[in-house]
Design a protein around this motif. Structure first.
Motif, PDB file in Angstrom:
ATOM      1  N   UNK A  54      11.619  -7.306 -11.530  1.00  0.00           N
ATOM      2  CA  UNK A  54      11.160  -7.341 -12.674  1.00  0.00           C
ATOM      3  C   UNK A  54       9.778  -7.415 -13.096  1.00  0.00           C
ATOM      4  N   UNK A  55       8.996  -7.908 -12.193  1.00  0.00           N
ATOM      5  CA  UNK A  55       7.405  -7.808 -12.270  1.00  0.00           C
ATOM      6  C   UNK A  55       7.038  -6.229 -11.712  1.00  0.00           C
ATOM      7  N   UNK A  56       7.535  -6.073 -10.722  1.00  0.00           N
ATOM      8  CA  UNK A  56       7.040  -4.869  -9.804  1.00  0.00           C
ATOM      9  C   UNK A  56       7.255  -3.592 -10.293  1.00  0.00           C
ATOM     10  N   UNK A  57       8.480  -3.275 -11.028  1.00  0.00           N
ATOM     11  CA  UNK A  57       8.812  -2.100 -11.497  1.00  0.00           C
ATOM     12  C   UNK A  57       7.866  -1.357 -12.023  1.00  0.00           C
ATOM     13  N   UNK A  58       6.924  -1.885 -13.002  1.00  0.00           N
ATOM     14  CA  UNK A  58       5.936  -1.044 -13.778  1.00  0.00           C
ATOM     15  C   UNK A  58       4.988  -0.292 -12.767  1.00  0.00           C
ATOM     16  N   UNK A  59       4.966  -0.845 -11.439  1.00  0.00           N
ATOM     17  CA  UNK A  59       3.954  -0.203 -10.695  1.00  0.00           C
ATOM     18  C   UNK A  59       4.821   0.870  -9.572  1.00  0.00           C
ATOM     19  N   UNK A  60       5.833   0.951  -9.941  1.00  0.00           N
ATOM     20  CA  UNK A  60       6.521   1.967  -9.028  1.00  0.00           C
ATOM     21  C   UNK A  60       6.592   3.339  -9.662  1.00  0.00           C
ATOM     22  N   UNK A  61       6.451   4.282  -8.863  1.00  0.00           N
ATOM     23  CA  UNK A  61       6.635   5.847  -9.633  1.00  0.00           C
ATOM     24  C   UNK A  61       7.734   5.727 -10.205  1.00  0.00           C
ATOM     25  N   UNK A  62       7.890   6.957 -11.174  1.00  0.00           N
ATOM     26  CA  UNK A  62       9.251   7.054 -11.838  1.00  0.00           C
ATOM     27  C   UNK A  62      10.091   7.835 -11.142  1.00  0.00           C
ATOM     28  N   UNK A  63       9.800   8.514 -10.067  1.00  0.00           N
ATOM     29  CA  UNK A  63      10.613   9.151  -9.310  1.00  0.00           C
ATOM     30  C   UNK A  63      11.638   8.506  -8.627  1.00  0.00           C
ATOM     31  N   UNK A  80       0.908  -1.128   0.098  1.00  0.00           N
ATOM     32  CA  UNK A  80       0.016  -0.060  -0.159  1.00  0.00           C
ATOM     33  C   UNK A  80       0.893   1.226   0.062  1.00  0.00           C
ATOM     34  N   UNK A  81       2.139   1.190   0.528  1.00  0.00           N
ATOM     35  CA  UNK A  81       3.061   2.404   0.609  1.00  0.00           C
ATOM     36  C   UNK A  81       4.098   2.534  -0.521  1.00  0.00           C
ATOM     37  N   UNK A  82       4.092   1.655  -1.434  1.00  0.00           N
ATOM     38  CA  UNK A  82       5.211   1.866  -2.261  1.00  0.00           C
ATOM     39  C   UNK A  82       4.670   1.385  -3.865  1.00  0.00           C
ATOM     40  N   UNK A  83       3.468   1.181  -3.834  1.00  0.00           N
ATOM     41  CA  UNK A  83       3.036   0.943  -5.537  1.00  0.00           C
ATOM     42  C   UNK A  83       1.804   1.825  -5.684  1.00  0.00           C
ATOM     43  N   UNK A  84       1.806   2.605  -7.230  1.00  0.00           N
ATOM     44  CA  UNK A  84       0.711   3.175  -7.474  1.00  0.00           C
ATOM     45  C   UNK A  84      -0.315   2.589  -8.093  1.00  0.00           C
ATOM     46  N   UNK A  85      -1.522   3.429  -8.330  1.00  0.00           N
ATOM     47  CA  UNK A  85      -2.809   2.702  -8.891  1.00  0.00           C
ATOM     48  C   UNK A  85      -3.041   3.320 -10.201  1.00  0.00           C
ATOM     49  N   UNK A  86      -1.881   3.925 -10.703  1.00  0.00           N
ATOM     50  CA  UNK A  86      -1.921   4.482 -12.148  1.00  0.00           C
ATOM     51  C   UNK A  86      -1.847   3.513 -13.170  1.00  0.00           C
ATOM     52  N   UNK A  87      -2.475   3.937 -14.425  1.00  0.00           N
ATOM     53  CA  UNK A  87      -2.148   2.728 -15.647  1.00  0.00           C
ATOM     54  C   UNK A  87      -0.675   2.772 -16.087  1.00  0.00           C
ATOM     55  N   UNK A  88      -0.639   1.489 -16.457  1.00  0.00           N
ATOM     56  CA  UNK A  88       0.781   1.166 -16.798  1.00  0.00           C
ATOM     57  C   UNK A  88       0.924   0.701 -18.432  1.00  0.00           C
ATOM     58  N   UNK A  89       2.202   0.867 -19.024  1.00  0.00           N
ATOM     59  CA  UNK A  89       2.258   0.675 -20.416  1.00  0.00           C
ATOM     60  C   UNK A  89       2.559  -0.826 -20.646  1.00  0.00           C
TER      61      UNK A  89
END
Length: 417
Positions: free
Chosen positions: A331-340, A190-199
């Motif tokens: 390798x699976x989680x990186x798309x759900x981490x903010x780009x900052x 809940x504290x480290x992954x966003x809920x935005x769309x991913x590519x």
């Protein structure tokens, strides 16, 4: 009866300077009616002089003779002229036999040296006798050890298990530890992954899951699991399920993963066990053998065996394993981490901390005499995923297996999707 006179005589040899020697007798006589002695000297004939030495020899005799009152001896008086006396050489009485100081010193030193040599010889003989005795005792102990081989320790002996192997941890405590890990996983997601769309596409994410070791044998296909992660509504549940599944099956004997969280010697041995189709042979025998081997491995790998506590990973080991698994999971989680950059750094650090706690729990289960198995079954609930596994104890401390699914320790945590 008339008192007899007392007569004492002394024979003296006198050597003069002119080489002439004389023997003379000094006579002392005390008449019966007087208190004083009468002295006179009787000269004898000269004797030949010794060419090498001058001496005086003296002999004294005392005699008592019977005389009548009318019989009085008439002594012959003689005197030595002053001239003759003054010419006498110094006289040494007796024949001296004393040793000189040098001779005495040599004798003393010889006695000391002889005593020292004797002491060395006695010490050598004593030490040699003692060494022979010790050597004989050593050979006797070797013979005893050869004649009396050590008895093998049977793992089925309850006394041996209770006295030497690791003391089991209560199931209630194990269940509490697992429940705390589930809560930590939820906070991390809940504290480290966003809920935005991913590519990313579902196929790309499913390939990453396959490389992590999930495959198609799970309760839900990997493609469907990837689609749940892409959906913001079910993303947290899917991510938590993936992290929990990878972190816990990496410490299981019967699961195949790319990274193992078990102790390195254990992982290496498991990788060398031949794989056969359907595990040919008696599966119960294999499971029992693995249980025995795991119990002994946990005991032998423990740095403080006498403490009989659960095996814990070293800080270097847990950090290294956490780093490897975190890189693989990202390798699976990186798309759900903010780009900052800062947010990615925090996500990586917190993920490693979560995995370190999972490694510690995996070592705790590995150390238990009983066998445990994680449960990712949602108990038939449709449209749900397990976000924290349940736990069953499938064998007792002697390796005897319970009827499936075993004794329940804690139920799994299930979330709807």
């Amino acid at each position: 009866m008339a008192e007899l006179p007392i007569t004492s005589s002394r024979t003296v040899s006198v050597a003069l300077s002119d080489g002439t020697s004389y023997n003379a007798v000094d006579v002392f006589t005390r008449p019966p009616d007087q208190s004083e002695y009468v002295f006179f000297t009787e000269w004898w004939v000269p004797i030949p002089a010794s060419p090498t030495s001058e001496h005086i020899s003296s002999a004294t005799t005392t005699s008592s003779s019977e005389t009548t009152p009318t019989s009085t001896p008439t002594p012959t008086h003689a005197s030595v002229s002053p001239t003759s006396t003054s010419n006498a050489q110094p006289i040494q009485q007796g024949s001296g036999s004393g040793l000189s100081t040098g001779v005495v010193a040599v004798i003393a030193v010889a006695c000391v040296v002889a005593g020292f040599i004797l002491g060395v010889i006695m010490s050598f003989l004593f030490l040699r006798r003692r060494l022979r005795a010790l050597d004989a005792g050593h050979h006797a102990s070797q013979r005893d050890s050869q004649e009396k081989p050590l008895q093998a320790i049977s793992l089925t002996d309850t006394h041996i298990r209770d006295q030497y192997l690791i003391v089991p941890t209560a199931d209630s405590k194990i269940g509490s530890e697992l429940s705390a890990l589930g809560q930590l996983l939820q906070q991390h997601v809940e504290n480290n992954y966003h809920l935005q769309p991913v590519s990313r596409s579902a196929n790309e994410l499913s390939n990453a899951l396959v490389h992590l070791g999930l495959g198609e044998s799970g309760a839900i296909p990997v493609v469907e699991l990837a689609a749940l992660a892409l959906d913001p509504k079910t993303r947290y549940v899917a991510i938590q399920h993936v992290i929990a599944k990878i972190a816990f099956i990496s410490a299981t004997f019967n699961e195949t993963t790319t990274i193992s969280l078990l102790p390195e010697p254990v992982s290496l041995f498991l990788s060398m066990i031949p794989k056969t189709k359907g595990r040919m042979g008696n599966p119960d025998a294999l499971e029992s053998a693995l249980t025995r081997w795991r119990q002994l491995s946990a005991f032998l790998l423990h740095p403080r065996r006498g403490s009989r506590t659960a095996l814990t990973p070293s800080e270097d080991t847990s950090t290294h394993e956490a780093e490897r698994l975190a890189v693989a999971l990202n390798t699976f989680l990186s798309p759900f981490v903010a780009g900052d950059r800062e947010e990615r750094y925090e996500q990586e650090n917190h993920l490693r901390e979560v995995i370190v706690e999972c490694v510690t729990f995996d070592y705790l289960l590995f150390s238990q005499p009983s066998e445990y198995k994680f449960c990712f079954d949602s108990n038939g609930r449709e449209m749900s995923l397990v976000v924290c596994p349940g736990l069953h104890r499938v064998s007792d401390e002697e390796g005897s297996r319970f009827p499936a699914p075993g004794e329940l320790v804690i139920l799994p945590v299930v979330r709807s999707i």
